[in-house]
Design a protein around this motif. Structure first.
Motif, mmCIF file in Angstrom:
data_model
loop_
_atom_site.group_PDB
_atom_site.id
_atom_site.type_symbol
_atom_site.label_atom_id
_atom_site.label_comp_id
_atom_site.label_asym_id
_atom_site.label_seq_id
_atom_site.Cartn_x
_atom_site.Cartn_y
_atom_site.Cartn_z
ATOM 1 N N UNK A 13 0.752 -1.178 -0.078
ATOM 2 C CA UNK A 13 0.031 -0.110 0.049
ATOM 3 C C UNK A 13 0.760 1.232 0.004
ATOM 4 N N UNK A 14 1.829 1.341 0.700
ATOM 5 C CA UNK A 14 2.876 2.557 0.685
ATOM 6 C C UNK A 14 3.457 2.686 -0.466
ATOM 7 N N UNK A 15 3.922 1.478 -1.065
ATOM 8 C CA UNK A 15 4.593 1.601 -2.534
ATOM 9 C C UNK A 15 3.445 2.215 -3.627
ATOM 10 N N UNK A 16 2.444 1.808 -3.436
ATOM 11 C CA UNK A 16 1.327 2.156 -4.239
ATOM 12 C C UNK A 16 1.008 3.591 -4.276
ATOM 13 N N UNK A 17 0.932 4.037 -2.775
ATOM 14 C CA UNK A 17 0.607 5.616 -2.651
ATOM 15 C C UNK A 17 1.932 6.380 -3.116
ATOM 16 N N UNK A 18 3.037 5.792 -3.059
ATOM 17 C CA UNK A 18 4.410 6.492 -3.557
ATOM 18 C C UNK A 18 4.227 6.879 -5.206
ATOM 19 N N UNK A 19 3.837 5.629 -5.584
ATOM 20 C CA UNK A 19 3.732 5.541 -7.205
ATOM 21 C C UNK A 19 2.656 6.520 -7.653
ATOM 22 N N UNK A 22 3.984 10.166 -7.153
ATOM 23 C CA UNK A 22 4.716 10.434 -8.259
ATOM 24 C C UNK A 22 4.166 10.726 -9.691
ATOM 25 N N UNK A 23 3.190 9.854 -9.918
ATOM 26 C CA UNK A 23 2.660 9.940 -11.188
ATOM 27 C C UNK A 23 1.629 11.350 -11.237
ATOM 28 N N UNK A 24 0.879 11.711 -10.274
ATOM 29 C CA UNK A 24 0.263 12.868 -10.164
ATOM 30 C C UNK A 24 1.030 13.997 -10.304
ATOM 31 N N UNK A 28 0.858 16.542 -13.296
ATOM 32 C CA UNK A 28 0.721 18.033 -13.059
ATOM 33 C C UNK A 28 1.682 19.068 -13.608
ATOM 34 N N UNK A 29 3.016 18.719 -13.565
ATOM 35 C CA UNK A 29 4.096 19.323 -14.118
ATOM 36 C C UNK A 29 3.942 19.310 -15.763
ATOM 37 N N UNK A 30 3.519 18.147 -16.346
ATOM 38 C CA UNK A 30 3.291 18.309 -17.737
ATOM 39 C C UNK A 30 2.228 19.290 -17.954
#
Length: 51
Positions: A13-19, A22-24, A28-30
């Protein structure tokens, strides 16, 4: 096989949240980059047009 979503370990769950974060942030940067490039191509005069 992958585990069902309801059976994820706390580490998974922690890895999924971090991923997801990072995707969000990347998305947003794009979006911000496209906005800035569009305004730069249109020029500063586009903001001073009569209504």
């Amino acid at each position: 096989m992958t585990k069902p979503a309801s059976r994820l370990s706390p580490e998974e769950q922690k890895r999924r949240r971090k991923r997801s974060l990072a995707l969000a942030l990347s998305l947003g940067a794009l979006v911000l980059l496209f906005y800035v490039v569009t305004i730069a191509k249109l020029g500063p005069g586009v903001l001073q047009r009569p209504m």
